[in-house]
Design a protein around this motif. Structure first.
Motif, PDB file in Angstrom:
ATOM      1  N   PHE A 386       0.624   0.644  -0.663  1.00 28.04           N
ATOM      2  CA  PHE A 386       0.462   0.477  -2.112  1.00 28.04           C
ATOM      3  C   PHE A 386       1.638  -0.322  -2.641  1.00 28.04           C
ATOM      4  N   ASP A 387       1.356  -1.370  -3.452  1.00 26.23           N
ATOM      5  CA  ASP A 387       2.405  -2.196  -4.040  1.00 26.23           C
ATOM      6  C   ASP A 387       1.859  -2.779  -5.340  1.00 26.23           C
ATOM      7  N   ASP A 388       2.348  -2.260  -6.467  1.00 30.22           N
ATOM      8  CA  ASP A 388       1.876  -2.762  -7.757  1.00 30.22           C
ATOM      9  C   ASP A 388       2.750  -3.898  -8.272  1.00 30.22           C
ATOM     10  N   GLY A 389       3.624  -4.423  -7.387  1.00 30.39           N
ATOM     11  CA  GLY A 389       4.432  -5.575  -7.783  1.00 30.39           C
ATOM     12  C   GLY A 389       3.803  -6.888  -7.390  1.00 30.39           C
ATOM     13  N   VAL A 390       2.639  -6.865  -6.725  1.00 28.76           N
ATOM     14  CA  VAL A 390       1.933  -8.080  -6.316  1.00 28.76           C
ATOM     15  C   VAL A 390       0.668  -8.226  -7.155  1.00 28.76           C
ATOM     16  N   SER A 391      -0.047  -9.319  -6.938  1.00 26.65           N
ATOM     17  CA  SER A 391      -1.279  -9.567  -7.691  1.00 26.65           C
ATOM     18  C   SER A 391      -2.333  -8.519  -7.353  1.00 26.65           C
ATOM     19  N   ARG A 392      -3.067  -8.106  -8.356  1.00 29.84           N
ATOM     20  CA  ARG A 392      -4.067  -7.052  -8.196  1.00 29.84           C
ATOM     21  C   ARG A 392      -5.337  -7.618  -7.570  1.00 29.84           C
ATOM     22  N   ASP A 393      -5.889  -6.903  -6.590  1.00 33.08           N
ATOM     23  CA  ASP A 393      -7.137  -7.288  -5.957  1.00 33.08           C
ATOM     24  C   ASP A 393      -8.311  -6.758  -6.787  1.00 33.08           C
ATOM     25  N   ASP A 394      -9.402  -7.528  -6.813  1.00 34.82           N
ATOM     26  CA  ASP A 394     -10.543  -7.140  -7.641  1.00 34.82           C
ATOM     27  C   ASP A 394     -11.216  -5.875  -7.132  1.00 34.82           C
TER      28      ASP A 394
END
Length: 413
Positions: A386-394
């Motif tokens: 889990f990494d919310d610092g990168v672009s979110r996947d659809d």
């Protein structure tokens, strides 16, 4: 008048009798003293190189230390005109006449049994100084004194090489494609413990895997597993299981990665590179009769450095566009455990969690090993991230997942 004559004679007789008894007692005491002195002298000769031994009295003492025996020579000397009884013969004759019940054996019995130890012939003057050679002590062998320094280091690790082959004909009803995959892993451990509250643990992990892809016309092979990671801990013991700890984690990869049928690089060596420094406490785990072991690191203060050598990959790895690096502070937790369910089944897990309270990065690696023998094993690897610092996947949001099953060579040392 008669009484006056008899009384002095009786007194004279009693005095003479008392005198004989005193003389006899004095002789016996003298003989006993000589005998005990001789025994003491022989005893002392064992511990001395030379000792003067007084001659033993003429009286033979052995018959008085053995079961009482009737010797023919005593009676023969008593009735012989030209023989004189010795002191020992006289005492033996006294026993024969006054206490015959004490006599248990005869000389014939002793002759039939024979001597217990052959008598030794003594020559020379018994009054001379007897010199005995003290037992010679063995000479000491030369020794090389070697002082061994304590070894506080402990080395170990394991490695495995897994191979998987999959073949499908072109008209297979389910579709798909044939491929080969190969993956190797090496884990090296070097731990220092001086048994005086200082520990330094070092772990180096290296993994690399390749897979053939017939559908990829641009690349014949593609990496499937790629990791270089070093974990170091320097700890000062606080209690039996708790340590004040400084931890360093550095991680990158070996090679470039591409998408299918594309020359666009998705990751590369030092793109990204992660470095995490943290200060906290470690707890050494030893549960379930030492079947569940490992460590739990809790760090309220942590510094995280992220670097990308390729600017084009900065945003993909959570770094601001146009910048190579990212610096931030937060808190961190690392859990490393190894649970041995049975002799041939084990589970190794690593949970890493870092947060700045604005973004969170977490990964949970799980490896289940089924060891068939010393060299052959099957491994199941599950890796959610889990990494919310990168672009979110659809579809998956900030979650990522990786899994593989392999069979091959495995060895621990």
């Amino acid at each position: 008048m008669l009484l006056l004559v008899l009384f002095p004679l009786a007194a004279l007789g009693q005095g003479r009798s008392r005198s004989l008894k005193i003389k006899k007692a004095t002789q016996e005491e003298k003989w006993q003293k000589k005998f005990t002195d001789s025994l003491s002298a022989y005893r002392d000769s064992i511990y001395s190189d030379s000792v003067r031994v007084e001659p033993l009295p003429e009286m033979e003492t052995a018959p008085f230390f053995l079961p009482m025996t009737f010797y023919k020579g005593v009676a023969h000397n008593a009735f012989s005109l030209d023989k004189r009884l010795s002191d020992s013969d006289r005492k033996l004759l006294n026993i024969y006449l006054n206490h015959p019940e004490l006599v248990k054996n005869t000389q014939e019995h002793l002759d039939a049994a024979g001597p217990a130890i052959a008598p030794k012939t003594v020559t020379g003057n018994p009054s001379a100084i007897i010199k005995k050679s003290a037992p010679k002590e063995p000479e000491a062998m030369p020794l090389d004194v070697v002082v061994l320094k304590p070894n506080f280091w402990d080395f170990g690790g394991d490695y495995y090489l897994q191979f998987l082959q999959n073949y499908l004909t072109d008209n297979w009803y389910q579709g798909g494609e044939s491929n080969y995959s190969l993956m190797g892993s090496v884990k090296l451990v070097a731990n220092y413990n001086n048994k005086q509250k200082v520990r330094w643990d070092n772990t180096l992990e290296m993994k690399y895997g390749l897979q053939t892809t017939r559908s990829d016309t641009v690349h014949r092979t593609r990496p499937t597993e790629d990791l270089i990671r070093y974990t170091g801990k320097l700890g000062l013991q606080a209690t039996k299981r708790w340590y004040y700890t400084f931890q360093l984690i550095a991680q990158t990869q070996w090679a470039r990665h591409f998408n299918t049928n594309s020359s666009k690089v998705t990751s590369d060596f030092f793109s990204p590179f992660n470095l995490n420094l943290s200060i906290g406490m470690d707890y050494n785990v030893s549960w379930l009769k030492n079947r569940l072991t490992g460590s739990i690191h809790l760090a309220p203060l942590a510094y995280n450095f992220k670097y990308s050598g390729r600017l084009a990959l900065s945003k993909r790895n959570g770094i601001d566009e146009g910048k190579h690096s990212l610096n931030d502070f937060g808190s961190q937790t690392t859990i490393n455990l190894n649970w041995k369910f049975a002799d041939n089944i084990s589970w190794s897990t690593r949970l890493y969690w870092y947060t700045t309270y604005e973004r969170t990065e977490a990964e949970w690696e799980n490896t289940f090993s089924f060891q068939f023998n010393r060299y052959l094993a099957t491994k199941v690897f599950l890796y959610p991230r889990f990494d919310d610092g990168v672009s979110r996947d659809d579809k998956l949001g900030y979650w990522m997942f990786k899994e593989f099953v392999s069979v091959g060579f495995s060895y621990s040392f």
